[in-house]
Design a protein around this motif. Structure first.
Motif, PDB file in Angstrom:
ATOM      1  N   GLY A   1     130.073  -6.911  11.998  1.00 40.69           N
ATOM      2  CA  GLY A   1     129.369  -5.756  11.442  1.00 40.69           C
ATOM      3  C   GLY A   1     128.051  -6.179  10.845  1.00 40.69           C
ATOM      4  O   GLY A   1     127.766  -7.373  10.738  1.00 40.69           O
ATOM      5  N   PRO A   2     127.236  -5.192  10.451  1.00 42.13           N
ATOM      6  CA  PRO A   2     125.906  -5.498   9.913  1.00 42.13           C
ATOM      7  C   PRO A   2     125.971  -6.006   8.470  1.00 42.13           C
ATOM      8  O   PRO A   2     127.012  -5.904   7.820  1.00 42.13           O
ATOM      9  N   ALA A   3     124.817  -6.515   7.995  1.00 44.16           N
ATOM     10  CA  ALA A   3     124.704  -7.000   6.617  1.00 44.16           C
ATOM     11  C   ALA A   3     125.054  -5.876   5.649  1.00 44.16           C
ATOM     12  O   ALA A   3     124.582  -4.751   5.812  1.00 44.16           O
ATOM     13  N   GLY A   4     125.903  -6.191   4.674  1.00 48.45           N
ATOM     14  CA  GLY A   4     126.207  -5.218   3.630  1.00 48.45           C
ATOM     15  C   GLY A   4     127.315  -4.245   3.975  1.00 48.45           C
ATOM     16  O   GLY A   4     127.623  -3.351   3.198  1.00 48.45           O
TER      17      GLY A   4
ATOM     18  N   ALA B   1     137.159  -3.264  20.067  1.00 46.08           N
ATOM     19  CA  ALA B   1     137.164  -3.314  18.594  1.00 46.08           C
ATOM     20  C   ALA B   1     137.395  -1.910  18.035  1.00 46.08           C
ATOM     21  O   ALA B   1     137.006  -0.924  18.641  1.00 46.08           O
ATOM     22  N   ILE B   2     138.038  -1.867  16.878  1.00 49.88           N
ATOM     23  CA  ILE B   2     138.214  -0.592  16.185  1.00 49.88           C
ATOM     24  C   ILE B   2     137.196  -0.547  15.053  1.00 49.88           C
ATOM     25  O   ILE B   2     137.095  -1.499  14.264  1.00 49.88           O
ATOM     26  N   ALA B   3     136.433   0.548  14.968  1.00 50.97           N
ATOM     27  CA  ALA B   3     135.370   0.653  13.958  1.00 50.97           C
ATOM     28  C   ALA B   3     135.880   1.344  12.692  1.00 50.97           C
ATOM     29  O   ALA B   3     136.665   2.298  12.758  1.00 50.97           O
ATOM     30  N   PHE B   4     135.456   0.817  11.547  1.00 52.01           N
ATOM     31  CA  PHE B   4     135.753   1.434  10.254  1.00 52.01           C
ATOM     32  C   PHE B   4     134.436   1.587   9.501  1.00 52.01           C
ATOM     33  O   PHE B   4     133.653   0.632   9.437  1.00 52.01           O
ATOM     34  N   ASP B   5     134.201   2.755   8.923  1.00 49.90           N
ATOM     35  CA  ASP B   5     132.989   2.991   8.128  1.00 49.90           C
ATOM     36  C   ASP B   5     133.364   2.871   6.646  1.00 49.90           C
ATOM     37  O   ASP B   5     134.254   3.585   6.176  1.00 49.90           O
ATOM     38  N   THR B   6     132.679   1.971   5.936  1.00 49.16           N
ATOM     39  CA  THR B   6     133.038   1.738   4.527  1.00 49.16           C
ATOM     40  C   THR B   6     132.064   2.433   3.559  1.00 49.16           C
ATOM     41  O   THR B   6     132.098   2.162   2.368  1.00 49.16           O
ATOM     42  N   SER B   7     131.201   3.341   4.085  1.00 52.62           N
ATOM     43  CA  SER B   7     130.196   3.986   3.220  1.00 52.62           C
ATOM     44  C   SER B   7     130.839   4.703   2.040  1.00 52.62           C
ATOM     45  O   SER B   7     130.321   4.687   0.930  1.00 52.62           O
TER      46      SER B   7
ATOM     47  N   ALA C   1     143.326 -11.363  18.694  1.00 47.96           N
ATOM     48  CA  ALA C   1     144.454 -10.416  18.683  1.00 47.96           C
ATOM     49  C   ALA C   1     144.030  -9.056  18.135  1.00 47.96           C
ATOM     50  O   ALA C   1     144.478  -8.011  18.617  1.00 47.96           O
ATOM     51  N   VAL C   2     143.184  -9.063  17.118  1.00 46.94           N
ATOM     52  CA  VAL C   2     142.718  -7.808  16.512  1.00 46.94           C
ATOM     53  C   VAL C   2     141.216  -7.920  16.288  1.00 46.94           C
ATOM     54  O   VAL C   2     140.745  -8.935  15.754  1.00 46.94           O
ATOM     55  N   LYS C   3     140.491  -6.883  16.694  1.00 43.46           N
ATOM     56  CA  LYS C   3     139.032  -6.887  16.499  1.00 43.46           C
ATOM     57  C   LYS C   3     138.623  -5.661  15.688  1.00 43.46           C
ATOM     58  O   LYS C   3     138.991  -4.533  16.053  1.00 43.46           O
ATOM     59  N   ILE C   4     137.871  -5.936  14.647  1.00 42.03           N
ATOM     60  CA  ILE C   4     137.445  -4.860  13.749  1.00 42.03           C
ATOM     61  C   ILE C   4     135.926  -4.860  13.686  1.00 42.03           C
ATOM     62  O   ILE C   4     135.297  -5.930  13.677  1.00 42.03           O
ATOM     63  N   PHE C   5     135.342  -3.667  13.662  1.00 42.07           N
ATOM     64  CA  PHE C   5     133.892  -3.541  13.487  1.00 42.07           C
ATOM     65  C   PHE C   5     133.660  -2.710  12.236  1.00 42.07           C
ATOM     66  O   PHE C   5     134.050  -1.546  12.172  1.00 42.07           O
ATOM     67  N   LEU C   6     133.083  -3.334  11.207  1.00 38.84           N
ATOM     68  CA  LEU C   6     132.853  -2.633   9.939  1.00 38.84           C
ATOM     69  C   LEU C   6     131.416  -2.139   9.889  1.00 38.84           C
ATOM     70  O   LEU C   6     130.486  -2.910  10.149  1.00 38.84           O
ATOM     71  N   THR C   7     131.245  -0.885   9.508  1.00 39.46           N
ATOM     72  CA  THR C   7     129.887  -0.346   9.370  1.00 39.46           C
ATOM     73  C   THR C   7     129.762   0.345   8.016  1.00 39.46           C
ATOM     74  O   THR C   7     130.755   0.553   7.318  1.00 39.46           O
TER      75      THR C   7
END
Ligand code: DC
Length: 219
Positions: free
Chosen positions: A7-10, A194-200, A133-139
């Motif tokens: 995921g990106p910085a921050g 990958a499964i994306a999660f938004d942490t905003s 095994a598991v791929k996560i993309f955090l945004t």
């Protein structure tokens, strides 16, 4: 078993990945710190960051290791030095160098060999560990990420930094997103699986809980 968090910085990925690794009893691999450590060495040696060969030579001479979670450059604990703005900016320039990337990708695979690992970066699910095994993309939104980064800088200095503004941090984040996302080699993008999660809108604690539940269901 490998769990990748890109995921990106921050986006919160370093903190979330570290804490997820602790909860699962896995190793934590902080690949951003590797690029930052090479950048710090280049900055200290006054290496011209536009001179690809000089940057590669600098990277080859660097010894980047971890004691626990604390990154070391040539034996020195550089945890705080790696978080400064000049090093952040230099890291994203160093990271476009294909030979530096090859060098660090080899180190990352070697560090994971035979271990259960949570690894964080930009290319962990796409390039370095395509069979993870598991791929996560955090945004998170650029504004949220800039606010987090600004608070982090204030925490390092104990007060809001004199020479840095929120608007300046936001501009740098956008700049870095542009460079990390558009470089020809290993650009920042989610792996297709990958499964994306938004942490905003959620706290770090909530993100760790969410991802722990998600990962435990998968493994
Ligand atoms: O995650 P970070 O902000 O600590 O990363 C520092 C820089 O290194 C950032 O510009 C992106 C780059 N990077 C990369 O290209 N590939 C990685 N696996 C990790 C970081």
């Amino acid at each position: 078993m490998i769990i990748t968090i890109d995921g990106p910085a921050g986006s919160g990925k370093s903190t979330v990945a570290r804490r997820l690794a602790q909860r699962l009893g896995f190793r934590f691999l902080n690949t951003g710190a590797m690029y930052r450590a090479i950048a710090l060495k280049c900055v200290r040696d006054a290496t011209d960051l536009d001179d690809f060969d000089a940057v590669v030579a600098c990277a080859r001479m660097a010894s980047v290791t971890f004691e626990g979670d604390r990154p070391h450059l040539d034996g020195e604990d550089v945890s705080d030095a790696l978080r400064t703005e000049p090093v952040s900016a230099a890291a994203s320039r160093v990271a476009v160098n294909p030979q530096v990337r090859d060098l660090l990708v080899s180190l990352q695979r070697a560090a994971a060999e035979g271990h259960e690992v949570v690894t964080e970066g930009r290319d962990q699910g796409t390039i370095v560990f395509p069979d993870a095994a598991v791929k996560i993309f955090l945004t998170a939104s650029a504004e949220t990420r800039a606010a987090r980064r600004y608070a982090e800088l204030a925490a390092i200095e104990g007060h809001p930094p004199d020479d840095v503004t929120y608007a300046g941090v936001l501009a740098q984040i956008r700049d870095r997103d542009e460079r990390d996302g558009n470089r020809p080699i290993a650009p920042l993008k989610p792996a297709p699986d990958a499964i994306a999660f938004d942490t905003s809108e959620i706290t770090v604690d909530e993100a760790v809980d969410l991802l722990e539940r998600f990962v435990r269901e998968r493994i």
